[in-house]
Design a protein around this motif. Structure first.
Motif, PDB file in Angstrom:
ATOM      1  N   ALA A  22      -5.642  -0.028  29.312  1.00  0.00           N
ATOM      2  CA  ALA A  22      -6.343  -0.730  30.384  1.00  0.00           C
ATOM      3  C   ALA A  22      -5.567  -0.705  31.681  1.00  0.00           C
ATOM      4  O   ALA A  22      -6.138  -0.643  32.757  1.00  0.00           O
ATOM      5  CB  ALA A  22      -6.612  -2.178  29.959  1.00  0.00           C
ATOM      6  N   VAL A  23      -4.252  -0.759  31.616  1.00  0.00           N
ATOM      7  CA  VAL A  23      -3.410  -0.752  32.804  1.00  0.00           C
ATOM      8  C   VAL A  23      -2.439   0.411  32.711  1.00  0.00           C
ATOM      9  O   VAL A  23      -1.760   0.580  31.714  1.00  0.00           O
ATOM     10  CB  VAL A  23      -2.644  -2.089  32.941  1.00  0.00           C
ATOM     11  N   ARG A  24      -2.382   1.204  33.766  1.00  0.00           N
ATOM     12  CA  ARG A  24      -1.459   2.330  33.791  1.00  0.00           C
ATOM     13  C   ARG A  24      -0.044   1.838  34.023  1.00  0.00           C
ATOM     14  O   ARG A  24       0.196   0.757  34.540  1.00  0.00           O
ATOM     15  CB  ARG A  24      -1.872   3.298  34.899  1.00  0.00           C
ATOM     16  N   ALA A  25       0.927   2.703  33.658  1.00  0.00           N
ATOM     17  CA  ALA A  25       2.328   2.330  33.826  1.00  0.00           C
ATOM     18  C   ALA A  25       2.674   2.136  35.288  1.00  0.00           C
ATOM     19  O   ALA A  25       3.591   1.370  35.616  1.00  0.00           O
ATOM     20  CB  ALA A  25       3.215   3.410  33.205  1.00  0.00           C
ATOM     21  N   GLU A  26       1.971   2.834  36.199  1.00  0.00           N
ATOM     22  CA  GLU A  26       2.258   2.695  37.625  1.00  0.00           C
ATOM     23  C   GLU A  26       1.941   1.306  38.153  1.00  0.00           C
ATOM     24  O   GLU A  26       2.400   0.922  39.222  1.00  0.00           O
ATOM     25  CB  GLU A  26       1.463   3.738  38.425  1.00  0.00           C
ATOM     26  N   TRP A  27       1.143   0.534  37.439  1.00  0.00           N
ATOM     27  CA  TRP A  27       0.756  -0.790  37.912  1.00  0.00           C
ATOM     28  C   TRP A  27       1.753  -1.879  37.544  1.00  0.00           C
ATOM     29  O   TRP A  27       1.584  -3.032  37.939  1.00  0.00           O
ATOM     30  CB  TRP A  27      -0.603  -1.181  37.310  1.00  0.00           C
ATOM     31  N   LYS A  28       2.795  -1.557  36.785  1.00  0.00           N
ATOM     32  CA  LYS A  28       3.619  -2.599  36.180  1.00  0.00           C
ATOM     33  C   LYS A  28       4.382  -3.432  37.200  1.00  0.00           C
ATOM     34  O   LYS A  28       4.842  -4.531  36.869  1.00  0.00           O
ATOM     35  CB  LYS A  28       4.588  -1.993  35.166  1.00  0.00           C
ATOM     36  N   LEU A  29       4.550  -2.959  38.445  1.00  0.00           N
ATOM     37  CA  LEU A  29       5.180  -3.790  39.459  1.00  0.00           C
ATOM     38  C   LEU A  29       4.278  -4.950  39.885  1.00  0.00           C
ATOM     39  O   LEU A  29       4.759  -5.984  40.352  1.00  0.00           O
ATOM     40  CB  LEU A  29       5.547  -2.954  40.688  1.00  0.00           C
ATOM     41  N   ALA A  30       2.973  -4.764  39.716  1.00  0.00           N
ATOM     42  CA  ALA A  30       2.024  -5.799  40.126  1.00  0.00           C
ATOM     43  C   ALA A  30       1.487  -6.604  38.961  1.00  0.00           C
ATOM     44  O   ALA A  30       1.179  -7.785  39.117  1.00  0.00           O
ATOM     45  CB  ALA A  30       0.856  -5.163  40.883  1.00  0.00           C
ATOM     46  N   TRP A 412      -0.727  18.452  21.159  1.00  0.00           N
ATOM     47  CA  TRP A 412      -0.973  18.368  22.611  1.00  0.00           C
ATOM     48  C   TRP A 412      -1.133  16.915  23.061  1.00  0.00           C
ATOM     49  O   TRP A 412      -0.530  16.495  24.054  1.00  0.00           O
ATOM     50  CB  TRP A 412      -2.225  19.184  22.951  1.00  0.00           C
ATOM     51  N   SER A 413      -1.921  16.135  22.343  1.00  0.00           N
ATOM     52  CA  SER A 413      -2.147  14.748  22.742  1.00  0.00           C
ATOM     53  C   SER A 413      -0.873  13.921  22.607  1.00  0.00           C
ATOM     54  O   SER A 413      -0.602  13.043  23.441  1.00  0.00           O
ATOM     55  CB  SER A 413      -3.275  14.132  21.908  1.00  0.00           C
ATOM     56  N   VAL A 418       3.968  11.220  25.167  1.00  0.00           N
ATOM     57  CA  VAL A 418       5.390  11.154  25.499  1.00  0.00           C
ATOM     58  C   VAL A 418       5.591  11.279  27.006  1.00  0.00           C
ATOM     59  O   VAL A 418       6.415  10.571  27.601  1.00  0.00           O
ATOM     60  CB  VAL A 418       6.152  12.261  24.745  1.00  0.00           C
ATOM     61  N   ASN A 419       4.836  12.172  27.657  1.00  0.00           N
ATOM     62  CA  ASN A 419       4.940  12.307  29.110  1.00  0.00           C
ATOM     63  C   ASN A 419       4.588  11.004  29.812  1.00  0.00           C
ATOM     64  O   ASN A 419       5.249  10.615  30.784  1.00  0.00           O
ATOM     65  CB  ASN A 419       4.017  13.423  29.597  1.00  0.00           C
ATOM     66  N   ALA A 420       3.560  10.324  29.342  1.00  0.00           N
ATOM     67  CA  ALA A 420       3.171   9.054  29.953  1.00  0.00           C
ATOM     68  C   ALA A 420       4.254   7.995  29.749  1.00  0.00           C
ATOM     69  O   ALA A 420       4.525   7.180  30.641  1.00  0.00           O
ATOM     70  CB  ALA A 420       1.841   8.578  29.363  1.00  0.00           C
ATOM     71  N   ARG A 421       4.898   8.006  28.577  1.00  0.00           N
ATOM     72  CA  ARG A 421       5.932   7.007  28.309  1.00  0.00           C
ATOM     73  C   ARG A 421       7.190   7.253  29.137  1.00  0.00           C
ATOM     74  O   ARG A 421       7.860   6.313  29.563  1.00  0.00           O
ATOM     75  CB  ARG A 421       6.277   7.031  26.810  1.00  0.00           C
ATOM     76  N   LEU A 422       7.522   8.523  29.382  1.00  0.00           N
ATOM     77  CA  LEU A 422       8.755   8.858  30.097  1.00  0.00           C
ATOM     78  C   LEU A 422       8.567   8.975  31.605  1.00  0.00           C
ATOM     79  O   LEU A 422       9.549   9.203  32.318  1.00  0.00           O
ATOM     80  CB  LEU A 422       9.331  10.169  29.555  1.00  0.00           C
ATOM     81  N   GLU A 425      11.120   7.471  34.262  1.00  0.00           N
ATOM     82  CA  GLU A 425      12.426   7.187  33.678  1.00  0.00           C
ATOM     83  C   GLU A 425      13.511   7.997  34.390  1.00  0.00           C
ATOM     84  O   GLU A 425      13.229   8.926  35.155  1.00  0.00           O
ATOM     85  CB  GLU A 425      12.417   7.529  32.183  1.00  0.00           C
ATOM     86  N   LEU A 426      14.762   7.650  34.119  1.00  0.00           N
ATOM     87  CA  LEU A 426      15.866   8.350  34.765  1.00  0.00           C
ATOM     88  C   LEU A 426      15.928   9.821  34.366  1.00  0.00           C
ATOM     89  O   LEU A 426      16.469  10.646  35.102  1.00  0.00           O
ATOM     90  CB  LEU A 426      17.195   7.658  34.406  1.00  0.00           C
ATOM     91  N   SER A 427      15.388  10.149  33.209  1.00  0.00           N
ATOM     92  CA  SER A 427      15.427  11.540  32.742  1.00  0.00           C
ATOM     93  C   SER A 427      14.381  12.414  33.413  1.00  0.00           C
ATOM     94  O   SER A 427      14.378  13.628  33.221  1.00  0.00           O
ATOM     95  CB  SER A 427      15.220  11.586  31.229  1.00  0.00           C
ATOM     96  N   GLU A 428      13.499  11.837  34.215  1.00  0.00           N
ATOM     97  CA  GLU A 428      12.436  12.607  34.860  1.00  0.00           C
ATOM     98  C   GLU A 428      12.995  13.392  36.043  1.00  0.00           C
ATOM     99  O   GLU A 428      13.697  12.850  36.890  1.00  0.00           O
ATOM    100  CB  GLU A 428      11.309  11.690  35.326  1.00  0.00           C
ATOM    101  N   ASP A 429      12.656  14.659  36.101  1.00  0.00           N
ATOM    102  CA  ASP A 429      13.082  15.527  37.205  1.00  0.00           C
ATOM    103  C   ASP A 429      12.165  15.262  38.397  1.00  0.00           C
ATOM    104  O   ASP A 429      10.945  15.395  38.276  1.00  0.00           O
ATOM    105  CB  ASP A 429      12.986  16.998  36.785  1.00  0.00           C
ATOM    106  N   PRO A 430      12.725  14.908  39.572  1.00  0.00           N
ATOM    107  CA  PRO A 430      11.865  14.650  40.739  1.00  0.00           C
ATOM    108  C   PRO A 430      11.000  15.847  41.120  1.00  0.00           C
ATOM    109  O   PRO A 430       9.898  15.675  41.635  1.00  0.00           O
ATOM    110  CB  PRO A 430      12.868  14.306  41.854  1.00  0.00           C
ATOM    111  N   HIS A 431      11.497  17.047  40.879  1.00  0.00           N
ATOM    112  CA  HIS A 431      10.725  18.239  41.214  1.00  0.00           C
ATOM    113  C   HIS A 431       9.697  18.588  40.141  1.00  0.00           C
ATOM    114  O   HIS A 431       8.780  19.370  40.403  1.00  0.00           O
ATOM    115  CB  HIS A 431      11.658  19.428  41.415  1.00  0.00           C
ATOM    116  N   PHE A 432       9.828  18.026  38.945  1.00  0.00           N
ATOM    117  CA  PHE A 432       8.911  18.301  37.846  1.00  0.00           C
ATOM    118  C   PHE A 432       8.526  16.973  37.182  1.00  0.00           C
ATOM    119  O   PHE A 432       8.980  16.675  36.072  1.00  0.00           O
ATOM    120  CB  PHE A 432       9.544  19.251  36.828  1.00  0.00           C
ATOM    121  N   PRO A 433       7.709  16.159  37.855  1.00  0.00           N
ATOM    122  CA  PRO A 433       7.368  14.842  37.306  1.00  0.00           C
ATOM    123  C   PRO A 433       6.549  14.962  36.027  1.00  0.00           C
ATOM    124  O   PRO A 433       5.848  15.957  35.799  1.00  0.00           O
ATOM    125  CB  PRO A 433       6.563  14.196  38.436  1.00  0.00           C
ATOM    126  N   LYS A 434       6.652  13.936  35.192  1.00  0.00           N
ATOM    127  CA  LYS A 434       5.899  13.894  33.944  1.00  0.00           C
ATOM    128  C   LYS A 434       4.425  13.640  34.252  1.00  0.00           C
ATOM    129  O   LYS A 434       4.070  12.615  34.833  1.00  0.00           O
ATOM    130  CB  LYS A 434       6.435  12.786  33.040  1.00  0.00           C
TER     131      LYS A 434
END
Length: 662
Positions: A22-30, A412-413, A418-422, A425-434
């Motif tokens: 229901a809520v995406r991870a990007e919303w967690k600040l709000a 695939w799913s 895993v991409n959504a969970r990571l 995170e600090l392990s995410e490459d800024p040039h290659f976001p999950k």
């Protein structure tokens, strides 16, 4: 935080609703989302404290709520994801003053506010995205929350009724997004579909837009010093064999090597892993032969445990047609910095490739590759939290995989989960976001919209894309680090054990430097990590070797034939070389060394070294044919000059004779 919704920290929500996203991870600040299962006796005290008498129940806790608050009990809420998401947005907008600082502005904006922002932002290079929508649309507010964690961009929503701005930008479709920057002013955001998911994906990939707390991606990130592996520009639509072979090397020689003794479940996992590699790895013949040899060796081991040293000896056995490279070179899986991507990316790529190859080969067991992956990750994968998460996903429903199609889509799913969970995170490459993969720019037909405007996957198109993307025919052999043939030393040892066979075949004997210089062109281009400066010194034209006359070699051989040796059987011991082979002083030195190794006494050769030296100096950078032609042209020019001089001298005498006559 702006607000706590749907059983955050202290709230209660049926767990089946939480898993629906229901809520995406990007919303967690709000907004935070949490779930408590009141059917579990361990949660009884919490449920009694908040007076939960039935479920599913939904409680909303506004920001700044006291510790003894039981929240607002929401009744008659929607049971679908879209309805819950809209409910959360309504609750965020109903928050009374003072507004929490983390709460983004969800209200509509006016033309005057947009103009004011543009005036203030002229000194900055920030992006402004304006979502034009209808009065009853939630797209703009959802996109604002999706971009909450990103910097260098601001998102505002404008209603269709704001005619001045709508007419100024000539907006005709609602919803639609227009982006402003100093270089291009307002331009419409190009997307596959006009929907929230595609807007958010495109905005997150605008130049300069990066997740808050992540380093700003600079182009200089790809510039490496001389001690690092150089950046390789690659095609993101291809899978590279170099990544797959590097994954094999790292998994078998690094991760498995962490187990000094391999026994029990680990030994079973290793055998299963090697077995699927032997069956389905789409590698080059020498690599596949090496995997088959290791698989056969493991099958012969009847012990309950083996030493890694024994396994390593079987793995590193090299022959002319069986060899596993010992080099790690990431191409499609390379990160902008050393700590990003690499091995985890290559293992996911290897797993996808194996499961596609198993499907194409018609494996009788659709779970064969999945189970081998599961056991290998559980026993050997270095990231233990990652291994635990993968095992948790496998326990959910891997046993329900009954066909190869389901197996491909299951992996695939889970990879996307895993991409959504990571993400972030600090392990995410800024040039290659999950991101959810494949993205719209890689597979447009894989994406569609539901009737309510939410994103949906077209599974048959996605399946077709996966089968093509990871097929053996689509693999790229570019940038392979080394040849799969055994090293030079190995081949030289093999030749020494069979000298008679070499003489019959007339094979050329060269030193290690010569063999490296005569590597195929594609292997030379792959060895980009240590580029050589262009120079005319030492250039060779190997493709014309048979037509080149080596003057030095001819002179040396002429004098050498006259020089007596202390032992005449040297020619019997040293294998004869073909007459067409080029001879240099280095070759003769090699022969002298070989003669010494055989116990022969070689006397110094009485040729004029100074002459040979000057011949070598004069021929620097040129082939022997070039030198011969130069000498010929020089003699021809001297002859022409002499002829001309003689001609003019005769004419001059004739003229004097005529002048002397009366």
């Amino acid at each position: 935080m702006c607000g706590v919704a749907a059983a955050a920290v202290r709230a209660v929500l049926c767990c089946v609703l939480v898993g629906s996203g229901a809520v995406r991870a990007e919303w967690k600040l709000a907004v935070h989302l949490a779930a408590i299962d009141c059917a579990n006796e361990n949660n009884r005290e919490v449920c009694i404290r908040f007076a939960i008498t039935g479920y599913p129940s939904l409680r909303f806790f506004p920001a700044f709520s006291s510790n003894d608050s039981t929240g607002e009990n929401i009744r008659g809420f929607s049971r679908d994801v879209t309805g819950l998401r809209h409910l959360i947005i309504d609750k965020l907008e109903s928050h009374k003053n003072p507004a929490p600082p983390a709460c983004p502005p969800l209200e509509t904006t006016s033309t005057q506010e947009i103009d004011s922002y543009l005036e203030e932002s002229r000194e900055h290079n920030h992006n402004l995205a304006v979502v034009f929508e209808e009065d009853n649309s939630y797209v703009g507010r959802e996109v604002i929350l999706d971009m909450l964690q990103y910097v260098n961009i601001m998102v505002r929503r404008v209603l269709r009724s704001e005619e001045e701005l709508v007419n100024r930008l000539n907006v005709t479709e609602f919803p639609s997004v227009y982006v402003y920057n100093k270089q291009s002013n307002f331009t419409r955001l190009p997307v596959l579909r006009d929907a929230r998911a595609f807007y958010s994906y495109a905005l997150q990939r605008l130049p300069g837009v990066v997740r808050e707390g992540k380093p700003y991606p600079e182009v200089t990130d790809f510039v490496r010093n001389q001690t690092e592996e150089q950046w390789i520009p690659f095609n993101k639509t291809r899978v590279y064999m170099s990544d797959l072979e590097s994954a094999l090397h790292y998994s078998l020689r690094v991760e498995v090597a962490s187990h000094t003794v391999i026994k029990g479940e680990a030994l079973t996992a290793l055998k299963g892993y090697i077995s699927v590699l032997d069956k389905y790895f789409p590698g080059r013949p020498p690599v596949k032969n090496a995997l088959k040899a290791v698989n056969n060796w493991l099958k012969e081991q009847k012990k309950t445990s083996i030493m890694y040293s024994e396994f390593s000896a079987a793995l590193n056995t090299k022959t002319t047609d069986s060899y596993l490279p010992e080099v790690v070179r990431w191409v499609g899986c390379q990160g902008s910095k050393k700590q990003y991507r690499g091995y985890p990316c290559s293992m996911w790529t290897l797993f996808h490739t194996l499961i596609i190859q198993a499907a194409e080969a018609g494996s009788k067991d659709p779970q064969e590759v999945l189970q081998a992956m599961r056991h290998y990750v559980g026993s050997f994968f270095g990231c233990r939290p990652c291994a635990d998460h993968f095992e948790a996903m496998a326990q959910e429903n891997m046993d329900h995989v009954t066909t190869h199609t389901v197996a491909v889509l299951w992996l695939w799913s889970r990879h996307n989960r895993v991409n959504a969970r990571l993400a972030g995170e600090l392990s995410e490459d800024p040039h290659f976001p999950k991101v959810q993969w494949p993205p719209p720019d890689l597979c447009p037909s894989c994406h569609t919209l539901k009737s309510n405007g939410d994103h949906a996957w077209v599974q048959n198109k996605t399946l077709a894309f996966l089968r093509n993307y990871y097929s053996a025919q689509h693999l790229s052999n570019d940038f392979l680090s080394v040849s799969v043939e055994p090293p030079v030393i190995e081949r030289r040892k093999a030749r020494e054990t069979a000298p008679n066979r070499e003489q019959e075949a007339g094979q050329e004997v060269v030193d290690e430097e010569d063999e490296l210089n005569e590597a195929p062109q594609d292997e030379k281009s792959a060895s980009y990590a240590s580029p050589r400066k262009p120079s005319i010194v030492g250039l060779r034209h190997h493709q014309f070797r048979e037509d080149i006359v080596d003057l030095d070699a001819f002179i040396i051989q002429h004098y050498k034939a006259k020089a007596p040796l202390s032992r005449r059987d040297m020619e019997d011991e040293v294998e004869p070389l073909p007459q067409s082979m080029r001879r240099t002083r280095r070759d003769l030195a090699a022969l002298d060394a070989k003669g010494l190794a055989l116990g022969l006494e070689v006397e110094p050769e009485p040729y004029d070294q100074s002459r040979t030296h000057w011949m070598s100096v004069l021929s620097v950078g040129f082939s022997r044919l070039d030198v011969s032609l130069c000498v010929a042209f020089y003699l021809l020019s001297v002859l022409c000059i002499a002829t001309m001089c003689l001609y003019f001298r005769v004419k001059r005498r004739q003229r004097r004779t005529k002048l002397a006559l009366p």
